[in-house]
Scaffold this motif. Structure first.
Motif, PDB file in Angstrom:
ATOM      1  N   MET A   1      -3.255 -10.586  15.677  1.00 42.78           N
ATOM      2  CA  MET A   1      -2.400 -10.614  14.658  1.00 42.78           C
ATOM      3  C   MET A   1      -1.003 -10.299  14.685  1.00 42.78           C
ATOM      4  O   MET A   1      -0.583  -9.250  15.606  1.00 42.78           O
ATOM      5  N   GLY A   2      -0.128 -11.166  14.140  1.00 44.30           N
ATOM      6  CA  GLY A   2       1.205 -10.827  14.456  1.00 44.30           C
ATOM      7  C   GLY A   2       1.604  -9.756  13.649  1.00 44.30           C
ATOM      8  O   GLY A   2       1.149  -9.118  12.696  1.00 44.30           O
ATOM      9  N   ARG A   3       2.776  -8.871  14.121  1.00 45.25           N
ATOM     10  CA  ARG A   3       3.160  -7.650  13.474  1.00 45.25           C
ATOM     11  C   ARG A   3       3.558  -7.714  11.877  1.00 45.25           C
ATOM     12  O   ARG A   3       3.303  -6.954  11.333  1.00 45.25           O
ATOM     13  N   LEU A   4       4.183  -8.904  11.551  1.00 46.61           N
ATOM     14  CA  LEU A   4       4.492  -9.030  10.249  1.00 46.61           C
ATOM     15  C   LEU A   4       3.328  -8.993   9.354  1.00 46.61           C
ATOM     16  O   LEU A   4       3.024  -8.197   8.147  1.00 46.61           O
ATOM     17  N   LYS A   5       2.306  -9.593   9.885  1.00 44.33           N
ATOM     18  CA  LYS A   5       0.987  -9.742   8.942  1.00 44.33           C
ATOM     19  C   LYS A   5       0.273  -8.373   8.977  1.00 44.33           C
ATOM     20  O   LYS A   5      -0.151  -8.012   8.009  1.00 44.33           O
ATOM     21  N   GLU A   6       0.259  -7.706  10.352  1.00 43.19           N
ATOM     22  CA  GLU A   6      -0.087  -6.417  10.398  1.00 43.19           C
ATOM     23  C   GLU A   6       0.392  -5.438   9.220  1.00 43.19           C
ATOM     24  O   GLU A   6      -0.218  -4.554   8.522  1.00 43.19           O
ATOM     25  N   LEU A   7       1.825  -5.688   9.030  1.00 45.27           N
ATOM     26  CA  LEU A   7       2.460  -4.703   8.309  1.00 45.27           C
ATOM     27  C   LEU A   7       2.274  -4.832   6.773  1.00 45.27           C
ATOM     28  O   LEU A   7       1.926  -4.077   5.875  1.00 45.27           O
ATOM     29  N   ARG A   8       1.795  -6.331   6.516  1.00 46.34           N
ATOM     30  CA  ARG A   8       1.667  -6.726   5.395  1.00 46.34           C
ATOM     31  C   ARG A   8       0.372  -6.028   4.832  1.00 46.34           C
ATOM     32  O   ARG A   8       0.115  -5.863   3.850  1.00 46.34           O
ATOM     33  N   LYS A   9      -0.567  -6.167   5.749  1.00 47.71           N
ATOM     34  CA  LYS A   9      -2.018  -5.571   5.661  1.00 47.71           C
ATOM     35  C   LYS A   9      -1.927  -4.268   4.951  1.00 47.71           C
ATOM     36  O   LYS A   9      -2.372  -3.805   4.143  1.00 47.71           O
ATOM     37  N   TYR A  10      -0.869  -3.541   5.781  1.00 41.64           N
ATOM     38  CA  TYR A  10      -0.501  -2.004   5.569  1.00 41.64           C
ATOM     39  C   TYR A  10      -0.226  -1.853   4.129  1.00 41.64           C
ATOM     40  O   TYR A  10      -0.752  -0.917   3.263  1.00 41.64           O
ATOM     41  N   VAL A  11       0.789  -2.590   3.701  1.00 42.98           N
ATOM     42  CA  VAL A  11       1.520  -2.730   2.544  1.00 42.98           C
ATOM     43  C   VAL A  11       0.412  -3.058   1.316  1.00 42.98           C
ATOM     44  O   VAL A  11       0.664  -2.435   0.383  1.00 42.98           O
ATOM     45  N   ASP A  12      -0.291  -3.947   1.480  1.00 42.91           N
ATOM     46  CA  ASP A  12      -1.396  -4.317   0.805  1.00 42.91           C
ATOM     47  C   ASP A  12      -2.265  -3.413   0.294  1.00 42.91           C
ATOM     48  O   ASP A  12      -2.514  -3.145  -1.143  1.00 42.91           O
ATOM     49  N   GLY A  13      -2.766  -2.534   1.194  1.00 49.57           N
ATOM     50  CA  GLY A  13      -3.410  -1.311   0.981  1.00 49.57           C
ATOM     51  C   GLY A  13      -2.734  -0.456   0.173  1.00 49.57           C
ATOM     52  O   GLY A  13      -3.340   0.315  -0.932  1.00 49.57           O
ATOM     53  N   GLU A  14      -1.363  -0.314   0.424  1.00 49.03           N
ATOM     54  CA  GLU A  14      -0.708   0.581  -0.471  1.00 49.03           C
ATOM     55  C   GLU A  14      -0.567   0.323  -1.944  1.00 49.03           C
ATOM     56  O   GLU A  14      -0.806   1.085  -2.875  1.00 49.03           O
ATOM     57  N   LEU A  15      -0.372  -0.979  -2.199  1.00 50.65           N
ATOM     58  CA  LEU A  15      -0.010  -1.573  -3.544  1.00 50.65           C
ATOM     59  C   LEU A  15      -1.386  -1.516  -4.347  1.00 50.65           C
ATOM     60  O   LEU A  15      -1.274  -1.504  -5.353  1.00 50.65           O
ATOM     61  N   ASN A  16      -2.183  -1.654  -3.484  1.00 53.00           N
ATOM     62  CA  ASN A  16      -3.759  -1.966  -4.402  1.00 53.00           C
ATOM     63  C   ASN A  16      -4.193  -0.397  -4.835  1.00 53.00           C
ATOM     64  O   ASN A  16      -5.048  -0.566  -5.684  1.00 53.00           O
ATOM     65  N   ARG A  17      -3.343   0.534  -4.668  1.00 47.08           N
ATOM     66  CA  ARG A  17      -3.689   1.698  -5.180  1.00 47.08           C
ATOM     67  C   ARG A  17      -2.810   1.915  -6.383  1.00 47.08           C
ATOM     68  O   ARG A  17      -3.174   3.087  -7.414  1.00 47.08           O
ATOM     69  N   MET A  18      -2.118   1.137  -6.588  1.00 46.30           N
ATOM     70  CA  MET A  18      -1.293   0.948  -8.001  1.00 46.30           C
ATOM     71  C   MET A  18      -2.509   0.934  -9.262  1.00 46.30           C
ATOM     72  O   MET A  18      -3.154  -0.090  -9.081  1.00 46.30           O
ATOM     73  N   ALA A  55      11.497  -5.352   7.005  1.00 47.26           N
ATOM     74  CA  ALA A  55      12.246  -4.523   5.985  1.00 47.26           C
ATOM     75  C   ALA A  55      11.993  -4.520   4.685  1.00 47.26           C
ATOM     76  O   ALA A  55      11.973  -3.945   3.735  1.00 47.26           O
ATOM     77  N   ALA A  56      11.914  -5.942   4.222  1.00 45.29           N
ATOM     78  CA  ALA A  56      11.933  -6.459   2.792  1.00 45.29           C
ATOM     79  C   ALA A  56      10.512  -5.991   2.590  1.00 45.29           C
ATOM     80  O   ALA A  56      10.139  -5.629   1.271  1.00 45.29           O
ATOM     81  N   MET A  57       9.147  -6.060   2.964  1.00 46.33           N
ATOM     82  CA  MET A  57       8.044  -5.796   2.730  1.00 46.33           C
ATOM     83  C   MET A  57       7.947  -4.118   2.577  1.00 46.33           C
ATOM     84  O   MET A  57       7.102  -3.637   1.532  1.00 46.33           O
ATOM     85  N   LEU A  58       8.710  -3.616   3.099  1.00 41.38           N
ATOM     86  CA  LEU A  58       8.847  -1.914   2.805  1.00 41.38           C
ATOM     87  C   LEU A  58       9.894  -1.694   1.945  1.00 41.38           C
ATOM     88  O   LEU A  58       9.940  -0.486   1.283  1.00 41.38           O
ATOM     89  N   HIS A  59      10.901  -2.383   1.426  1.00 33.24           N
ATOM     90  CA  HIS A  59      12.120  -1.789   0.747  1.00 33.24           C
ATOM     91  C   HIS A  59      11.803  -1.074  -0.395  1.00 33.24           C
ATOM     92  O   HIS A  59      12.504  -0.106  -0.884  1.00 33.24           O
ATOM     93  N   ASP A  60      11.051  -1.372  -1.158  1.00 35.10           N
ATOM     94  CA  ASP A  60      10.739  -0.697  -2.764  1.00 35.10           C
ATOM     95  C   ASP A  60       9.343   0.196  -2.533  1.00 35.10           C
ATOM     96  O   ASP A  60       9.029   0.466  -3.710  1.00 35.10           O
ATOM     97  N   LEU A  61       9.152   0.232  -1.373  1.00 32.10           N
ATOM     98  CA  LEU A  61       7.505   1.071  -1.407  1.00 32.10           C
ATOM     99  C   LEU A  61       7.543   2.349  -1.993  1.00 32.10           C
ATOM    100  O   LEU A  61       6.619   2.571  -2.771  1.00 32.10           O
ATOM    101  N   HIS A  62       8.588   3.107  -1.728  1.00 31.87           N
ATOM    102  CA  HIS A  62       8.726   4.460  -2.109  1.00 31.87           C
ATOM    103  C   HIS A  62       8.854   4.465  -3.598  1.00 31.87           C
ATOM    104  O   HIS A  62       8.058   5.216  -4.294  1.00 31.87           O
ATOM    105  N   ALA A  63       9.482   3.547  -4.391  1.00 29.88           N
ATOM    106  CA  ALA A  63       9.402   3.298  -5.832  1.00 29.88           C
ATOM    107  C   ALA A  63       7.968   3.122  -6.286  1.00 29.88           C
ATOM    108  O   ALA A  63       7.623   3.833  -7.362  1.00 29.88           O
ATOM    109  N   TYR A  64       7.342   1.980  -5.743  1.00 20.14           N
ATOM    110  CA  TYR A  64       6.145   1.774  -6.311  1.00 20.14           C
ATOM    111  C   TYR A  64       5.100   2.981  -5.921  1.00 20.14           C
ATOM    112  O   TYR A  64       4.126   3.105  -6.905  1.00 20.14           O
TER     113      TYR A  64
END
Ligand SMILES: [Fe+2]
Ligand SMILES: [Fe+2]
Length: 153
Positions: A1-18, A55-64
């Motif tokens: 898996m490419g690292r952008l895809k891997e990071l997106r998978k992590y971010v998806d997991g975090e956003l799914n908790r909203m 960077a864009a995938m993570l940029h507002d994660l703290h706010a969310y």
């Protein structure tokens, strides 16, 4: 898996908790929209598309995650470092570039490094072009005009 895809998978997991579905959908649309815009802008300027997109995938994660936009760029940079240290997808120089872009992304009226500027511009493109019927915020007008000229849009 490419690292952008891997990071997106992590971010998806975090956003799914909203809990709130509307907020979650907006967060997903924004992070993926800014990530896509960052790729386009970085490509046009001959910069690293993968790092700017990460960077864009993570940029507002703290706010969310916290529900607060207070100092979210600075706090988000710290959070990004923790995530990147944990995921081990980037080397130290890349982590620094990503965290710097996130740290500075709210400073839309000043010019920072070329990589920092890609994230600011991608954020503005998404704010302004996701729904063209919305009024452009005053602090984003000059940057948006510059982008329209650069991209001929
Ligand atoms: Fe932000
Ligand atoms: Fe944003």
């Amino acid at each position: 898996m490419g690292r952008l895809k891997e990071l997106r998978k992590y971010v998806d997991g975090e956003l799914n908790r909203m809990d709130d579905a509307d907020e979650r959908n907006s967060a997903i649309a924004h992070l993926y929209g800014v990530s896509f815009a960052a790729t386009m802008i970085a490509r046009k300027r001959g910069l690293d598309t993968e790092i700017t997109s990460m960077a864009a995938m993570l940029h507002d994660l703290h706010a969310y995650k916290t529900g607060s936009y207070d100092e979210h760029g600075h706090k988000g940079a710290k959070l990004a470092r923790e995530i990147l240290d944990e995921l081990k997808l980037t080397d130290e120089a890349e982590t620094k570039l990503i965290c710097s872009a996130i740290y500075h992304h709210s400073d839309k009226l000043i010019t920072d490094t070329s990589m920092d500027e890609v994230l600011k511009d991608a954020d503005v493109i998404h704010h302004c072009m996701y729904d063209l019927s919305k009024t452009v915020k005053e602090k984003e007008q000059a940057r948006f005009e510059k982008l329209r000229t650069e991209f001929g849009i």
